[in-house]
Scaffold this motif. Structure first.
Motif, mmCIF file in Angstrom:
data_model
loop_
_atom_site.group_PDB
_atom_site.id
_atom_site.type_symbol
_atom_site.label_atom_id
_atom_site.label_comp_id
_atom_site.label_asym_id
_atom_site.label_seq_id
_atom_site.Cartn_x
_atom_site.Cartn_y
_atom_site.Cartn_z
ATOM 1 N N ASN A 179 0.894 -1.169 0.000
ATOM 2 C CA ASN A 179 0.000 0.000 0.000
ATOM 3 C C ASN A 179 0.929 1.215 0.000
ATOM 4 N N ASN A 221 -6.259 10.699 0.381
ATOM 5 C CA ASN A 221 -6.239 9.702 -0.690
ATOM 6 C C ASN A 221 -5.688 10.290 -1.983
ATOM 7 N N ASN A 223 -15.261 2.012 0.979
ATOM 8 C CA ASN A 223 -14.268 1.049 0.511
ATOM 9 C C ASN A 223 -14.991 -0.263 0.270
ATOM 10 N N GLU A 265 -10.358 0.582 -2.944
ATOM 11 C CA GLU A 265 -10.319 1.623 -1.917
ATOM 12 C C GLU A 265 -11.007 2.916 -2.361
ATOM 13 N N GLY A 293 -5.317 -1.831 5.237
ATOM 14 C CA GLY A 293 -5.330 -2.252 6.641
ATOM 15 C C GLY A 293 -6.716 -2.135 7.252
ATOM 16 N N THR A 294 -7.395 -1.028 6.985
ATOM 17 C CA THR A 294 -8.753 -0.881 7.534
ATOM 18 C C THR A 294 -9.698 -1.891 6.870
#
Ligand SMILES: N[C@@H](CCC[C@H](N)C(=O)O)C(=O)O
Length: 291
Positions: free
Chosen positions: A17, A69, A197, A215, A225-226
């Motif tokens: 990422n 983002n 997401n 995402e 990760g989330t």
């Protein structure tokens, strides 16, 4: 002149990422969305998220972090990016236990032999927490589908907020889902007033999930990760897995432990420093030296 011109950056990644750390604590300024978009677009410094560090607002914390983002939008959480700033700050200070603040709340990080563990706080499942466009009695499986009739249609995602909104579709084979096509349609679905997401999750065993994530504000990434936290807590809540799982993403594995004692989500994984430098006008989409 671009606002971020000549600012130092550190390029990092969390399981692939792509993260850019901007340490703005000495001279704080807001990251202009158009400069973030230009930076993401020019290819010299491809990134999924910018982790912008600002002076701490509370005693005992290292920095306030804002997460931007690639499309210039802001997010309340970034799991992989948080591990990256923990590694970055540990290298600066020698600390192995660090606390950051974000708009979604505190982020306690610890660096140990297993990797970097972040306390991602508690998940929120109420329709107004996600948020959804209107009341839904039980968000364990909302009525939503996408995709043409002849393709595997994604149905009834679980939804959760883990500092940012996520919708997870349970599938038999993540490779059979055309997330590159369905992701943007679902990210912008009117049921998600703040977008979302979008994940396709394959339950391998009570301890193992395979995940692919489109995402919000970015697109397909090698890891989220989330997204891993979201899939883990939704799977456990539905009885599909236990409360401690390994989540396998294209970039590698994260271990998610949804702690029984206080419902906090603990995410453990790696982070990597790649290179550093200074942002140039060209990288930020402005001609060099332009006033
Ligand atoms: N890659 C991140 C997620 C970053 C924010 C997300 N795109 C959003 O807008 O909610 C992660 O590792 O969690």
């Amino acid at each position: 002149m671009a606002a971020l011109e000549n600012r130092p950056f550190v390029k990092m990644n969390g399981l692939g990422n792509e993260i850019v750390v901007l340490d703005l604590r000495e001279a704080p300024l807001m990251v202009p969305p158009e400069e973030a978009r230009a930076l993401a677009r020019d290819g010299v410094l491809p990134f999924d998220q910018i982790m912008a560090l600002y002076p701490p607002q509370s005693e005992g914390t290292h920095a306030f972090v804002r997460i931007i983002n690639a499309d210039g939008s802001e997010s309340g959480a970034c799991g992989n990016g948080t591990r990256c700033i923990a590694l970055y700050e540990s290298g600066r200070t020698g600390a192995d236990h660090l606390v950051f603040e974000s708009v979604a709340g505190p982020l306690a990080c610890s660096i140990g032999p297993e990797g970097i563990t972040v306390d991602m706080d508690v998940p929120r499942f109420g329709w107004h927490d996600i948020p959804l466009a209107g009341p839904v009695a039980d968000t364990r499986a909302i009525e939503l589908q996408a995709g043409p009739a002849e393709a595997p249609v994604l149905r009834a995602p679980a939804v959760v907020n883990v500092g940012n909104p996520h919708a997870i579709f349970w599938v038999d084979d993540v490779e059979a889902v055309d997330l590159a096509r369905l992701g943007p349609e679902l990210e912008h679905h009117p049921i998600f007033p703040e977008r979302a997401n979008i994940s396709a999750a394959q339950i391998v065993s009570p301890e193992h999930i395979i995940l692919r994530v489109w995402e919000r504000g970015v697109g397909l990434t090698r890891a989220c990760g989330t997204g891993a936290c979201a899939a883990a807590v939704c799977a456990a809540r539905l009885g599909l897995t236990g409360r401690r799982v390994t989540v396998t993403l294209p970039g590698g594995d994260l271990v998610i432990d949804w702690r029984e004692s206080d419902d906090h989500i603990l995410m453990t994984g790696p982070a990597e420093i790649e290179f550093d430098g200074r942002l140039t006008a060209a990288m930020l989409g402005a001609p060099a030296g332009a006033e």
